[in-house]
Design an enzyme around this catalytic site. Structure first.
Site, PDB file in Angstrom:
ATOM      1  N   TYR A  18      43.092  37.400  34.452  1.00 27.10           N
ATOM      2  CA  TYR A  18      42.355  38.070  33.385  1.00 27.10           C
ATOM      3  C   TYR A  18      42.593  37.255  32.133  1.00 27.10           C
ATOM      4  O   TYR A  18      43.741  36.967  31.791  1.00 27.10           O
ATOM      5  CB  TYR A  18      42.874  39.499  33.170  1.00 27.10           C
ATOM      6  N   ASP A  61      33.927  39.493  36.170  1.00 23.90           N
ATOM      7  CA  ASP A  61      33.069  40.687  36.232  1.00 23.90           C
ATOM      8  C   ASP A  61      33.673  41.881  35.500  1.00 23.90           C
ATOM      9  O   ASP A  61      33.308  43.015  35.738  1.00 23.90           O
ATOM     10  CB  ASP A  61      32.773  41.075  37.695  1.00 23.90           C
ATOM     11  N   HIS A 112      34.190  43.640  42.578  1.00 23.39           N
ATOM     12  CA  HIS A 112      35.462  44.203  42.122  1.00 23.39           C
ATOM     13  C   HIS A 112      35.773  45.499  42.894  1.00 23.39           C
ATOM     14  O   HIS A 112      36.215  46.492  42.315  1.00 23.39           O
ATOM     15  CB  HIS A 112      35.364  44.475  40.624  1.00 23.39           C
TER      16      HIS A 112
END
Ligand code: PPY
Length: 497
Positions: free
Chosen positions: A237, A265, A357
């Site tokens: 991230y 995403d 995800h």
């Protein structure tokens, strides 16, 4: 203050005007941080003047305090002589869960990856809500599974399948299965050893683990638990503070991580309502909110509460910067369209993961499996196929070797499984994950023999009929009589159930 701090001193700072907490034997002054805490101040105030380690640990990345609290707020170490060992009260919920743990189906009665979800109730309600939840109406999470069922096999016969080999190579690393462990956060919500269950099982079985940025165990703990040369990937991230990201990525590379999977995403976290409601119940925030208290972020849930560091400004312009800071393979995780697949290829990435995800981001996004068809077609117009320098992975809804073989037939290099392994270790620790690998191995052997493929290269597009994959409507009416006569398959049974 450099001398050791007695717990009685910490206890004097137990309210909003002066709030100290202990985490991992260190004392922190969080008074000024109370209103900035993404999970609201109430949960911190519950531990004001006390040891918050147990509550902090499973839901915070290991360095969260160090990264967020200015150094002058690090008061010092607690005096161990003053710590009164608190005998933890055994609650009714603890007893209920222990009884369920004792009654779990024996591991050899777990026959497939779905079975690991049967003992879901051994998880705390908070863990189950966080792990199982998906966004909005949870349509995509279901579609991820359903999509595999709209692809049918076209098996070949009489091919001498005495010996079949399902091992492969993923981004230059040997893998005993065409499957890697996809990143899932907060492993200690499920099991006290968290992600280390995966690392240890992966080492024994020649499987590659993708380390999550938001693991409960620290990155170094995970790498330290790995065997020498055990291949590991890293899910990233991207932090609003690029220096933090740079340090993290370069540290990972130094420690031998082979590939960087940048999550693309999740510029904002999806609304996972099961998770959000759980937070609402757990912290008693409902009543406060009705009283008009502003500081309780009742609509957050575990995930949203700790996601504020993620940078929504991440863009294609950042890819060259990543290339400049690392030599690891760069893979974009969360690609859904041919347009973006081609951009990733042209940006010099080494691959993409077709992922939504786990259905946790944009609800009603299509499945990775369905997207694979158009994306492979687009990539074929841009370079050689299969392309040794550009891999396409798929994740979402994978529970069976047959699912994996369908994705491979349609052009995937390998497939990621997240929740399947997460549930395996949540209910059975490392052994559960090992059992999951063994089950998949058995399934690969059988399915490859029946498909007529002796190795992964022989799993080709002609072996599947994907003509119905894009038919989103249920074309066949449910046959209720048949369905009631032939009862649905059951999951492993609890003892005395
Ligand atoms: C997710 O929950 O889907 C994640 O990817 C992990 C996560 C956890 C907490 C904040 C942001 C992302």
């Amino acid at each position: 203050m450099s001398s050791l701090i007695p717990t009685s001193t910490v206890a004097e700072h137990a309210d909003r005007d002066s709030c100290w907490i202990i985490v991992h034997s260190k004392v922190y002054d969080v008074t000024e941080f109370l209103d900035e805490h993404p999970g609201g101040s109430k949960i911190i105030l519950k531990y004001a003047g006390k040891d918050a380690t147990e509550a902090y640990e499973p839901i915070h990345p290991p360095n969260a305090i160090l990264d967020n609290l200015p150094i002058e707020k690090h008061i010092g170490s607690v005096d161990p002589n003053t710590v009164v060992k608190v005998v933890k009260e055994i609650t009714e919920e603890d007893k209920r869960r222990q009884a369920l743990m004792d009654a779990r189906p024996p591991l050899d009665e777990i026959l497939n990856l779905h079975d690991f979800e049967a003992p879901k109730t051994v998880l705390t309600p908070k863990a189950w809500a966080y792990y199982s939840s998906a966004s909005d109406d949870e349509i995509t999470i279901r579609e991820n599974r359903a999509a595999f069922q709209r692809v049918w096999f076209r098996p070949r016969i009489l091919r001498d399948v005495t010996s079949v080999d399902w091992s492969t190579n993923i981004l230059g690393c040997k893998s005993s299965l065409p499957v890697y462990i996809s990143a899932t956060a907060l492993g200690k919500l499920g099991h006290p050893d968290g992600e280390l269950n995966l690392t240890r099982a992966a080492a024994k079985h020649g499987i590659i683990q993708m380390i999550p940025t938001l693991a409960s165990c620290s990155f170094d703990e995970i790498v330290d638990a790995a065997q020498p040369n055990q291949p590991l990937f890293l899910q990233l991230y991207v932090n609003k503070d690029r220096e933090i990201t740079k340090k993290y990525v370069q540290h990972a590379e130094k420690r031998g991580v082979r590939a960087l999977f940048i999550t693309v995403d999740a510029p904002q976290l999806g609304r996972r309502e099961k998770d959000m409601r759980m937070k609402f119940v757990d912290d008693g925030a409902g009543a406060k909110v009705q009283e008009g208290q502003k500081d309780v972020k009742k609509d957050q849930g575990v995930a949203r509460a700790i996601s504020s560091f993620i940078d929504p400004s991440l863009s294609w312009k950042d890819i060259p910067w990543f290339r400049s800071i690392t030599n690891m393979h760069i893979i974009l995780k969360g690609v859904s369209t041919p347009e973006d697949a081609v951009l990733a290829y042209e940006a010099g990435c080494q691959g993409i993961v077709l992922s939504n995800h786990g259905g946790r981001q944009l609800d009603t996004a299509r499945s990775g499996l369905e997207n694979l068809i158009d994306i492979v077609a687009a990539l074929k117009t841009k370079g050689p196929w299969p392309n040794p320098n550009f891999s396409v992975f798929v994740d979402g809804g994978v529970r069976r070797a047959s699912d994996v073989l369908k994705a491979i037939a349609l052009g995937a290099s390998a497939v990621g499984i997240g929740r399947g392994f997460l549930y395996a270790f949540s209910s059975y620790g490392q052994e559960g994950v090992e059992r999951a690998f063994d089950i998949l191995r058995d399934e690969f052997e059988m399915n490859m023999r029946l498909l007529g493929a002796r190795n992964i290269r022989e799993v080709v597009p002609d072996m599947v009929d994907a003509s119905a994959l894009s038919a989103h409507a249920g074309l066949t009416p449910t046959d209720n009589l048949f369905n009631t006569t032939y009862q649905p398959l059951g999951l492993a049974q609890f003892k005395n159930a």
